[in-house]
Design a protein around this motif. Sequence first.
Motif, mmCIF file in Angstrom:
data_model
loop_
_atom_site.group_PDB
_atom_site.id
_atom_site.type_symbol
_atom_site.label_atom_id
_atom_site.label_comp_id
_atom_site.label_asym_id
_atom_site.label_seq_id
_atom_site.Cartn_x
_atom_site.Cartn_y
_atom_site.Cartn_z
ATOM 1 N N MET A 120 0.826 -1.199 0.000
ATOM 2 C CA MET A 120 0.000 0.000 0.000
ATOM 3 C C MET A 120 0.867 1.258 0.000
ATOM 4 N N PHE A 121 1.816 1.345 0.931
ATOM 5 C CA PHE A 121 2.746 2.472 0.981
ATOM 6 C C PHE A 121 4.160 1.931 0.828
ATOM 7 N N ASP A 122 4.769 2.146 -0.319
ATOM 8 C CA ASP A 122 6.150 1.703 -0.513
ATOM 9 C C ASP A 122 7.131 2.649 0.166
ATOM 10 N N VAL A 123 6.874 3.957 0.030
ATOM 11 C CA VAL A 123 7.756 4.970 0.609
ATOM 12 C C VAL A 123 6.919 5.953 1.424
ATOM 13 N N ILE A 124 7.298 6.111 2.674
ATOM 14 C CA ILE A 124 6.647 7.081 3.557
ATOM 15 C C ILE A 124 7.659 8.189 3.830
ATOM 16 N N THR A 125 7.334 9.382 3.404
ATOM 17 C CA THR A 125 8.229 10.513 3.615
ATOM 18 C C THR A 125 7.845 11.222 4.894
ATOM 19 N N VAL A 126 8.849 11.488 5.725
ATOM 20 C CA VAL A 126 8.609 12.200 6.976
ATOM 21 C C VAL A 126 9.612 13.349 7.084
ATOM 22 N N PRO A 127 9.121 14.594 6.917
ATOM 23 C CA PRO A 127 9.982 15.755 7.125
ATOM 24 C C PRO A 127 10.183 15.962 8.627
ATOM 25 N N VAL A 128 11.431 16.131 9.054
ATOM 26 C CA VAL A 128 11.735 16.309 10.470
ATOM 27 C C VAL A 128 12.611 17.533 10.673
ATOM 28 N N ASP A 129 12.309 18.259 11.741
ATOM 29 C CA ASP A 129 13.040 19.496 12.021
ATOM 30 C C ASP A 129 13.860 19.424 13.298
ATOM 31 N N GLY A 130 13.838 18.299 13.974
ATOM 32 C CA GLY A 130 14.606 18.158 15.208
ATOM 33 C C GLY A 130 13.808 18.433 16.469
ATOM 34 N N SER A 131 12.568 18.848 16.324
ATOM 35 C CA SER A 131 11.722 19.110 17.489
ATOM 36 C C SER A 131 11.105 17.813 17.986
ATOM 37 N N ASP A 132 10.615 17.837 19.214
ATOM 38 C CA ASP A 132 9.887 16.682 19.741
ATOM 39 C C ASP A 132 8.694 16.356 18.862
ATOM 40 N N TYR A 133 8.057 17.385 18.314
ATOM 41 C CA TYR A 133 6.889 17.193 17.463
ATOM 42 C C TYR A 133 7.272 16.469 16.177
ATOM 43 N N GLY A 134 8.399 16.841 15.595
ATOM 44 C CA GLY A 134 8.878 16.166 14.395
ATOM 45 C C GLY A 134 9.211 14.709 14.651
ATOM 46 N N PHE A 135 9.829 14.435 15.821
ATOM 47 C CA PHE A 135 10.155 13.051 16.158
ATOM 48 C C PHE A 135 8.896 12.226 16.433
ATOM 49 N N GLU A 136 7.839 12.877 16.939
ATOM 50 C CA GLU A 136 6.547 12.194 17.107
ATOM 51 C C GLU A 136 6.028 11.707 15.757
ATOM 52 N N ALA A 137 6.097 12.591 14.772
ATOM 53 C CA ALA A 137 5.648 12.226 13.425
ATOM 54 C C ALA A 137 6.507 11.089 12.878
ATOM 55 N N ALA A 138 7.815 11.142 13.126
ATOM 56 C CA ALA A 138 8.709 10.077 12.665
ATOM 57 C C ALA A 138 8.353 8.748 13.320
ATOM 58 N N ASP A 139 8.025 8.770 14.611
ATOM 59 C CA ASP A 139 7.631 7.541 15.310
ATOM 60 C C ASP A 139 6.399 6.912 14.661
ATOM 61 N N ILE A 140 5.440 7.735 14.312
ATOM 62 C CA ILE A 140 4.222 7.230 13.675
ATOM 63 C C ILE A 140 4.536 6.704 12.280
ATOM 64 N N ALA A 141 5.395 7.416 11.548
ATOM 65 C CA ALA A 141 5.795 6.950 10.218
ATOM 66 C C ALA A 141 6.492 5.592 10.307
ATOM 67 N N ILE A 142 7.340 5.415 11.308
ATOM 68 C CA ILE A 142 8.044 4.140 11.500
ATOM 69 C C ILE A 142 7.044 3.031 11.808
ATOM 70 N N GLU A 143 6.076 3.331 12.657
ATOM 71 C CA GLU A 143 5.054 2.333 13.003
ATOM 72 C C GLU A 143 4.259 1.903 11.769
ATOM 73 N N ILE A 144 3.881 2.872 10.952
ATOM 74 C CA ILE A 144 3.138 2.558 9.722
ATOM 75 C C ILE A 144 4.017 1.756 8.769
ATOM 76 N N ALA A 145 5.280 2.177 8.634
ATOM 77 C CA ALA A 145 6.212 1.481 7.741
ATOM 78 C C ALA A 145 6.408 0.031 8.170
ATOM 79 N N GLN A 146 6.467 -0.186 9.462
ATOM 80 C CA GLN A 146 6.635 -1.536 9.991
ATOM 81 C C GLN A 146 5.436 -2.413 9.614
ATOM 82 N N LYS A 147 4.241 -1.845 9.708
ATOM 83 C CA LYS A 147 3.021 -2.608 9.405
ATOM 84 C C LYS A 147 2.873 -2.917 7.921
#
Length: 141
Positions: free
Chosen positions: A1-28
């Motif tokens: 369904m999703f071959d590539v998930i792009t996650v823009p990160v800026d170094g903030s806690d909020y950006g890392f939150e988005a990265a965590d969710i992207a990783i979880e989706i990528a794993q699934k």
Amino acid sequence: MFDVITVPVDGSDYGFEAADIAIEIAQKFGSKIAAVHVLEEFSFNSYDSEEDSGDEILAKITKKAGEVGVEVVEHLLTADPLRDMNFIIKQTGADLVVIHAHGANNHRFVSFEENDVSDTQIGSVSERLIRTCDVPVLLVK
């Protein structure tokens, strides 16, 4: 369904939150992560220090994703996030973008409370992506 998930990160806690969710989706879905950190074209900091900081941010995501078997391709670019993010996303081949509702350029945005930001507000880069991106955008709040 999703071959590539792009996650823009800026170094903030909020950006890392988005990265965590992207990783979880990528794993699934067995997806790859395209982690993107943009060095702003015009900065008061030295390019070397900005580049080092960007490398550290991307390395954190790569390490965390690697711990759960998710492949990450790091993208450290010099650009204008507001102007260029759609182009960057196309270049990464994204099927999905995961981004936090608020950016934190140069850590100026410290917290919702300290900046009197409502949870109904959205950052300019996120807002533009939602309006103009050709692939689905998952907005993390």
